[in-house]
Design a protein around this motif. Structure first.
Motif, PDB file in Angstrom:
ATOM      1  N   VAL A 152      15.192  15.613  37.858  1.00 24.22           N
ATOM      2  CA  VAL A 152      16.222  15.333  36.846  1.00 24.22           C
ATOM      3  C   VAL A 152      17.620  15.732  37.312  1.00 24.22           C
ATOM      4  CG1 VAL A 152      16.312  17.489  35.518  1.00 24.22           C
ATOM      5  CG2 VAL A 152      16.492  15.297  34.329  1.00 24.22           C
ATOM      6  N   CYS A 153      17.698  16.637  38.287  1.00 25.58           N
ATOM      7  CA  CYS A 153      19.017  17.181  38.655  1.00 25.58           C
ATOM      8  C   CYS A 153      19.931  16.094  39.228  1.00 25.58           C
ATOM      9  CB  CYS A 153      18.859  18.319  39.661  1.00 25.58           C
ATOM     10  SG  CYS A 153      20.458  18.964  40.166  1.00 25.58           S
ATOM     11  N   HIS A 154      21.089  15.932  38.603  1.00 25.39           N
ATOM     12  CA  HIS A 154      21.996  14.839  38.977  1.00 25.39           C
ATOM     13  C   HIS A 154      22.519  14.962  40.395  1.00 25.39           C
ATOM     14  CE1 HIS A 154      25.773  17.165  38.874  1.00 25.39           C
ATOM     15  NE2 HIS A 154      25.079  17.941  38.059  1.00 25.39           N
ATOM     16  N   VAL A 155      22.471  16.179  40.957  1.00 28.44           N
ATOM     17  CA  VAL A 155      23.025  16.366  42.305  1.00 28.44           C
ATOM     18  C   VAL A 155      22.286  15.482  43.322  1.00 28.44           C
ATOM     19  CG1 VAL A 155      23.431  18.039  44.164  1.00 28.44           C
ATOM     20  CG2 VAL A 155      23.781  18.714  41.786  1.00 28.44           C
ATOM     21  N   ILE A 156      20.980  15.325  43.118  1.00 25.38           N
ATOM     22  CA  ILE A 156      20.225  14.490  44.061  1.00 25.38           C
ATOM     23  C   ILE A 156      19.632  13.232  43.424  1.00 25.38           C
ATOM     24  CG2 ILE A 156      19.619  16.144  45.871  1.00 25.38           C
ATOM     25  CD1 ILE A 156      17.108  16.846  44.273  1.00 25.38           C
ATOM     26  N   ARG A 157      19.616  13.167  42.096  1.00 20.05           N
ATOM     27  CA  ARG A 157      18.943  12.038  41.437  1.00 20.05           C
ATOM     28  C   ARG A 157      19.517  10.698  41.893  1.00 20.05           C
ATOM     29  NH1 ARG A 157      15.351  11.031  37.208  1.00 20.05           N
ATOM     30  NH2 ARG A 157      15.809   9.195  35.955  1.00 20.05           N
ATOM     31  N   ASP A 158      20.804  10.601  41.950  1.00 22.21           N
ATOM     32  CA  ASP A 158      21.395   9.343  42.398  1.00 22.21           C
ATOM     33  C   ASP A 158      22.217   9.547  43.665  1.00 22.21           C
ATOM     34  OD1 ASP A 158      20.421   7.541  40.428  1.00 22.21           O
ATOM     35  OD2 ASP A 158      21.668   8.637  38.982  1.00 22.21           O
ATOM     36  N   HIS A 159      21.964  10.648  44.333  1.00 18.89           N
ATOM     37  CA  HIS A 159      22.754  10.955  45.530  1.00 18.89           C
ATOM     38  C   HIS A 159      21.852  11.392  46.669  1.00 18.89           C
ATOM     39  CE1 HIS A 159      26.676  10.472  43.644  1.00 18.89           C
ATOM     40  NE2 HIS A 159      26.112  10.977  42.560  1.00 18.89           N
ATOM     41  N   GLU A 160      21.297  10.395  47.301  1.00 19.03           N
ATOM     42  CA  GLU A 160      20.426  10.626  48.454  1.00 19.03           C
ATOM     43  C   GLU A 160      21.146  11.492  49.492  1.00 19.03           C
ATOM     44  OE1 GLU A 160      17.336   9.463  48.347  1.00 19.03           O
ATOM     45  OE2 GLU A 160      16.836  10.277  50.334  1.00 19.03           O
ATOM     46  N   GLU A 161      22.478  11.273  49.622  1.00 18.40           N
ATOM     47  CA  GLU A 161      23.243  11.964  50.657  1.00 18.40           C
ATOM     48  C   GLU A 161      23.315  13.478  50.419  1.00 18.40           C
ATOM     49  OE1 GLU A 161      24.435  10.082  48.266  1.00 18.40           O
ATOM     50  OE2 GLU A 161      26.312  10.904  47.479  1.00 18.40           O
ATOM     51  N   ASN A 162      23.033  13.935  49.200  1.00 23.13           N
ATOM     52  CA  ASN A 162      23.100  15.374  48.931  1.00 23.13           C
ATOM     53  C   ASN A 162      21.787  16.090  49.249  1.00 23.13           C
ATOM     54  OD1 ASN A 162      25.713  15.282  48.112  1.00 23.13           O
ATOM     55  ND2 ASN A 162      25.251  15.192  45.918  1.00 23.13           N
ATOM     56  N   LYS A 163      20.746  15.316  49.485  1.00 24.80           N
ATOM     57  CA  LYS A 163      19.425  15.938  49.632  1.00 24.80           C
ATOM     58  C   LYS A 163      19.372  16.923  50.784  1.00 24.80           C
ATOM     59  CE  LYS A 163      16.161  12.876  47.354  1.00 24.80           C
ATOM     60  NZ  LYS A 163      15.200  11.788  47.520  1.00 24.80           N
ATOM     61  N   GLU A 164      20.042  16.573  51.898  1.00 26.44           N
ATOM     62  CA  GLU A 164      19.955  17.457  53.047  1.00 26.44           C
ATOM     63  C   GLU A 164      20.504  18.849  52.732  1.00 26.44           C
ATOM     64  OE1 GLU A 164      21.557  15.996  56.720  1.00 26.44           O
ATOM     65  OE2 GLU A 164      21.342  17.951  57.687  1.00 26.44           O
ATOM     66  N   ASN A 165      21.580  18.900  51.967  1.00 26.72           N
ATOM     67  CA  ASN A 165      22.260  20.183  51.767  1.00 26.72           C
ATOM     68  C   ASN A 165      22.062  20.811  50.395  1.00 26.72           C
ATOM     69  OD1 ASN A 165      23.501  20.257  54.396  1.00 26.72           O
ATOM     70  ND2 ASN A 165      24.684  18.489  53.683  1.00 26.72           N
ATOM     71  N   PHE A 166      21.078  20.322  49.648  1.00 24.66           N
ATOM     72  CA  PHE A 166      20.834  20.873  48.319  1.00 24.66           C
ATOM     73  C   PHE A 166      19.332  21.048  48.124  1.00 24.66           C
ATOM     74  CE2 PHE A 166      20.317  20.234  43.610  1.00 24.66           C
ATOM     75  CZ  PHE A 166      21.021  21.359  43.199  1.00 24.66           C
ATOM     76  N   SER A 167      18.916  22.272  47.818  1.00 24.71           N
ATOM     77  CA  SER A 167      17.484  22.549  47.709  1.00 24.71           C
ATOM     78  C   SER A 167      16.934  22.274  46.322  1.00 24.71           C
ATOM     79  CB  SER A 167      17.196  24.011  48.064  1.00 24.71           C
ATOM     80  OG  SER A 167      17.543  24.252  49.404  1.00 24.71           O
ATOM     81  N   GLY A 168      17.814  22.122  45.344  1.00 27.46           N
ATOM     82  CA  GLY A 168      17.343  21.829  43.976  1.00 27.46           C
ATOM     83  C   GLY A 168      17.004  23.088  43.213  1.00 27.46           C
ATOM     84  N   PRO A 169      16.958  22.956  41.863  1.00 27.69           N
ATOM     85  CA  PRO A 169      16.759  24.134  41.007  1.00 27.69           C
ATOM     86  C   PRO A 169      15.492  24.933  41.321  1.00 27.69           C
ATOM     87  CG  PRO A 169      16.576  22.067  39.749  1.00 27.69           C
ATOM     88  CD  PRO A 169      17.157  21.726  41.077  1.00 27.69           C
ATOM     89  N   ARG A 170      14.381  24.244  41.596  1.00 24.54           N
ATOM     90  CA  ARG A 170      13.136  24.973  41.823  1.00 24.54           C
ATOM     91  C   ARG A 170      13.274  25.938  43.006  1.00 24.54           C
ATOM     92  NH1 ARG A 170      10.228  28.053  42.950  1.00 24.54           N
ATOM     93  NH2 ARG A 170       7.984  28.163  42.890  1.00 24.54           N
ATOM     94  N   PHE A 171      13.942  25.510  44.054  1.00 20.64           N
ATOM     95  CA  PHE A 171      13.977  26.353  45.243  1.00 20.64           C
ATOM     96  C   PHE A 171      15.162  27.311  45.249  1.00 20.64           C
ATOM     97  CE2 PHE A 171      11.150  22.851  46.127  1.00 20.64           C
ATOM     98  CZ  PHE A 171      10.008  23.596  46.345  1.00 20.64           C
ATOM     99  N   LEU A 172      16.222  26.968  44.539  1.00 21.40           N
ATOM    100  CA  LEU A 172      17.288  27.960  44.337  1.00 21.40           C
ATOM    101  C   LEU A 172      16.755  29.082  43.451  1.00 21.40           C
ATOM    102  CD1 LEU A 172      20.272  25.486  43.982  1.00 21.40           C
ATOM    103  CD2 LEU A 172      19.982  27.206  45.785  1.00 21.40           C
ATOM    104  N   MET A 173      15.870  28.715  42.526  1.00 20.12           N
ATOM    105  CA  MET A 173      15.222  29.729  41.675  1.00 20.12           C
ATOM    106  C   MET A 173      14.368  30.665  42.528  1.00 20.12           C
ATOM    107  SD  MET A 173      12.754  28.995  38.415  1.00 20.12           S
ATOM    108  CE  MET A 173      11.225  28.524  39.202  1.00 20.12           C
ATOM    109  N   ARG A 174      13.713  30.110  43.534  1.00 24.20           N
ATOM    110  CA  ARG A 174      12.889  30.927  44.435  1.00 24.20           C
ATOM    111  C   ARG A 174      13.790  31.907  45.205  1.00 24.20           C
ATOM    112  NH1 ARG A 174       8.899  34.017  45.934  1.00 24.20           N
ATOM    113  NH2 ARG A 174       8.314  33.871  48.109  1.00 24.20           N
ATOM    114  N   VAL A 175      14.942  31.412  45.641  1.00 28.41           N
ATOM    115  CA  VAL A 175      15.892  32.281  46.340  1.00 28.41           C
ATOM    116  C   VAL A 175      16.346  33.403  45.402  1.00 28.41           C
ATOM    117  CG1 VAL A 175      18.147  32.400  47.486  1.00 28.41           C
ATOM    118  CG2 VAL A 175      16.659  30.407  47.855  1.00 28.41           C
ATOM    119  N   ALA A 176      16.637  33.024  44.154  1.00 27.09           N
ATOM    120  CA  ALA A 176      17.077  34.018  43.168  1.00 27.09           C
ATOM    121  C   ALA A 176      15.996  35.068  42.953  1.00 27.09           C
ATOM    122  CB  ALA A 176      17.420  33.327  41.848  1.00 27.09           C
TER     123      ALA A 176
END
Ligand code: FAD
Ligand code: SF4
Ligand code: SF4
Ligand code: FES
Lengths: 266, 252
Positions: A152-176
Motif C-alpha cells: 500500500v505504501c505510495h513510495v513504491i506502489r507506483d514508483h518502481e524507481e524507488n524500490k532499490e532505495n526504500f525498504s518499506g514499512p515492514r523492514f524499516l519497522m524491523r530496523v526500528a
C-alpha cells in the motif's frame, strides 16, 4: 443459505484482465472460500496463494475492491448482497499469474538488514532487560509478513524507481525494533536513512491502516526511528562529535553483498 | 459460526533410522512430521517442535554423511525414468477429456472423513476401501486445464495420486489394527490390547499396490519404563501389563 454473487477476478500476468463470474456463496464464508469454489467449479487453473485460512501465514494477500486485505479474513457478510466483488493481485509486486505475486523484493530487503548484534562478551542468560524494553518490540513481532503494508505504501506502489532505495514499512519497522533493543550494539540509524530510505516515508499511516495484525507501524516504529535518526544526524553535539572524529566507524553498514550492483559502485 | 474437528497431526510416516533419518529408499532422508515412529500412537503437546530440532539435525548430518560416503560415485538418474516421470506429470494437461480433479478430491475427502474418521468401525473401513478402489481409475484419468505456471488444478491432479495411496495405507492399517489406542479409536474394538502393543504396521508400495505387514516392536526397556508416572502409563498399558510391570518392579 446459498446466494449467487458476482466476482470480477484478475486473470493472467501483468498484462492480464478482469474476468467476471457468477458464483455460489454460503453463510459464514470468506472471500478465499469463494475463490476456492471458483477454482473447483469454473476455473481449475486459477492461481491463488494461501496456506492457513486463519490469518496467520500471510500468504493470501490480495486487493479486494481496491483495498489490500487477507482474502481468508475478508468475510462475505461485510459486503452488500448485490455488491460486485473485485479481486486483484497486490499492485506493487510483479504478477506471476492471476492473484499470485512474486514478493522477492521483500526477501531482498530483509537480507540487507544487519541482524541482532549483542556484545560478543555476553553469554546466554546475561541479558537483564526492563519489561518495557521486552514489551515494545513484541508488537512488531506480531508481523505475519503478508506485505500488505509494503503493497500500500505510495513510495513504491507506483514508483518502481524507488524500490532499490526504500525498504518499506515492514523492514524499516524491523530496523526500528533492533534499534530499540537495549542489548543490540549496532548503530543502524545511518543506514536506515541512507540505504533503507526512511526519509521517503512521509508518515501517511496507510501501512498502519491495512495491517491485519493492527501493528501501529507508523506511530510506534517509523516515527520513533525518525526521531532517533534526527538525533544522530542533526543534533549539534553529535554532529560536532562526528566532525572531530569521535564517532568514526560507529555506523553499522548494511549487510555486504546483499544489494546487486552496490559493490561495483563503491 | 461453524465448529468442527480438523487434522492436527499425522502420527506415523516414512520409516526412518532414528540416528540418521535414512529411509529404506537409499538416499531418501526424512525428519519431522513426515517421519514415522517418534510419537507412537499419540503425539503429546509440544513434542513436535522438539522432534523437529533433534531429528532435523540428525537427518541433516545423516544426509551429509551419506553424500560424503558416496564420494564421486553419485548414482545417476536414468534418462528413461526422467522421461517417464515427465510424461506422467504432463499427462493430465495433455488429456483431451477427463474428470475435474477437484471433484475426485472432494469425494476422496468425504470418504476418508465419513468412513475412516475419528471413530472407526470395521464395516465402514471396508466400505471406504471399496470406494478407494473405484477412485483409483478416476484419479489416474483426471484432466487439468491451463499451463504449467502456478496451476493449482494441475498440482492437485499430481497430488491426488499420493493422496489416494496415503488414504489406502491409513484405511488398510486401521482395519488391521483391531484395538483402540491413542489417536486410533475402533468402535468395534474399544479396548487397548497388550498384543497389539507389540506390533507395528508397515505399508509399502509393491507393483503399484499397497502392501501391509506386521512387524514386532522392541519391548520398552524397563529403565525407560520406570521414568513414567503410573498415571501416564495407564494411558498406554492395559491393566494386565501394569500388573506385570508392578511385579517386575517389586522384584528389582
Ligand atoms: C494447528 C496446529 C497447531 C500446532 N501446535 C503445535 C504446538 O503448539 N507445538 C508443537 O510442538 N507442535 C504443534 N503442531 C504440530 C507442528 O506444528 C507440526 O508437526 C510441525 O510444524 C511439522 O513440521 P515439519 O517441518 O515436519 O513439516 P511442515 O511444517 O508441514 O513442512 C513441510 C514442508 O514441505 C513442503 N512441501 C510439501 N510438499 C512439497 C513438495 N512436493 N515439494 C517441496 N516442498 C514440499 C510444504 O510446503 C512445507 O513447507 C501444531 C500443528 C497444527 C496443525
Ligand atoms: S507511513 Fe510511511 S511507510 Fe507507511 S505507508 Fe505512509 S509513507 Fe509508507
Ligand atoms: S507489518 Fe502488518 S501489514 Fe506489514 S507485513 Fe507485517 S503483518 Fe503484514
Ligand atoms: S491463508 Fe494464511 S493468512 Fe490467509
Amino acid at each position: 443459505m446459498a446466494t449467487e454473487r458476482t466476482f470480477r477476478v484478475w486473470r493472467g500476468d501483468d498484462d492480464g484482465e478482469l474476468a467476471e463470474y457468477r458464483v455460489e456463496v454460503n453463510e459464514g464464508e470468506v472471500v478465499l472460500d469463494v475463490l476456492h469454489r471458483l477454482q473447483a467449479t469454473q476455473v481449475p487453473d486459477l492461481a491463488v496463494r494461501w496456506n492457513c485460512k486463519a490469518g496467520k501465514c500471510g500468504s493470501c494477500s490480495v486487493e479486494i475492491n481496491g483495498r489490500p486485505r487477507l482474502s481468508c479474513m475478508a468475510r462475505m457478510s461485510t459486503f452488500d448482497p448485490d455488491e460486485t466483488i473485485i479481486v486483484t493481485p497486490m499492485r506493487t509486486f510483479p504478477v506471476i499469474r492471476d492473484l499470485v505475486c512474486d514478493v522477492s523484493y521483500n526477501y531482498q530487503k530483509a537480507r540487507e538488514i544487519p541482524s541482532f548484534t549483542p556484545d560478543p562478551k555476553t553469554e546466554p542468560g546475561d541479558f537483564r532487560m526492563y519489561q518495557a524494553d521486552v514489551g515494545r518490540p513484541q508488537e512488531f513481532r506480531k508481523c505475519i509478513e503478508c506485505f500488505l503494508c509494503q503493497n500500500v505504501c505510495h513510495v513504491i506502489r507506483d514508483h518502481e524507481e524507488n524500490k532499490e532505495n526504500f525498504s518499506g514499512p515492514r523492514f524499516l519497522m524491523r530496523v526500528a525494533e533492533l534499534e530499540m533493543h537495549p542489548e543490540d550494539t549496532a548503530d543502524r540509524r545511518n543506514i536506515a536513512q541512507e540505504d533503507f530510505g526512511l526519509g521517503y516515508c512521509n508518515i501517511t499511516k496507510c501501512c498502519t491502516e491495512v495491517c491485519p495484525e493492527n501493528i501501529r507501524i507508523t506511530d510506534n516504529s517509523l516515527i520513533p526511528l525518525k526521531e532517533r535518526v534526527a538525533d544522530r544526524r542533526y543534533d549539534p553535539v553529535v554532529w560536532l562529535g562526528s566532525k572531530i572524529g569521535l564517532r568514526k566507524g560507529a555506523d553499522t553498514p548494511m549487510v555486504p553483498n546483499t544489494r546487486p550492483g552496490r559493490e561495483a559502485e563503491e | 459460526m461453524e465448529v468442527g474437528p480438523t487434522c492436527h497431526y499425522v502420527m506415523g510416516g516414512v520409516e526412518v533410522d532414528a540416528d540418521t533419518g535414512a529411509a529404506v529408499v537409499p538416499g531418501l532422508f526424512a525428519a519431522g512430521e513426515v517421519a514415522g515412529g517418534m510419537h507412537g500412537s499419540n503425539r503429546l503437546g509440544g513434542n513436535s517442535l522438539s522432534d523437529l530440532l533433534v531429528f532435523g539435525r540428525r537427518s541433516g548430518l545423516g544426509a551429509a554423511a551419506y553424500v560424503d560416503e558416496l564420494g564421486t560415485d553419485h548414482p545417476a538418474v536414468a534418462e528413461e525414468d526422467l522421461a517417464d516421470t515427465t510424461a506422467a506429470a504432463r499427462a493430465p494437461l495433455e488429456r483431451e477429456a477427463g474428470e475435474n480433479p477437484y471433484t475426485v478430491h472432494h469425494e476422496l475427502q468425504d470418504t476418508m472423513n465419513d468412513l475412516v474418521g475419528i471413530i472407526r468401525r470395521g464395516s465402514e473401513i471396508e466400505e471406504a476401501l471399496e470406494i478407494l478402489d473405484k477412485l483409483r481409475d478416476r484419479v489416474a484419468n483426471v484432466r487439468s486445464e491451463g499451463g504449467t505456471i502456478y496451476n493449482p488444478g494441475w498440482h492437485l491432479a499430481l497430488d491426488l495420486r499420493n493422496m489416494l495411496l496415503v488414504s489406502e495405507s491409513i484405511a488398510r492399517a486401521a482395519l488391521e489394527r483391531e484395538e483402540s489406542r491413542g489417536g486410533h479409536t475402533r468402535d468395534d474394538f474399544p479396548d487397548m490390547s497388550p498384543e497389539w502393543r507389540k506390533v507395528n504396521l508397515v505399508v509399502s508400495l509393491r507393483d503399484g499396490r499397497v502392501r501391509l505387514r506386521q512387524r514386532a516392536v522392541d519391548p520398552l526397556r524397563p529403565d525407560l519404563l520406570e521414568l513414567f508416572e503410573h498415571e501416564e502409563l495407564t494411558k498406554y498399558l492395559t491393566k494386565d501389563e501394569l500388573a506385570a510391570d508392578a511385579t517386575a518392579k517389586e522384584e528389582l
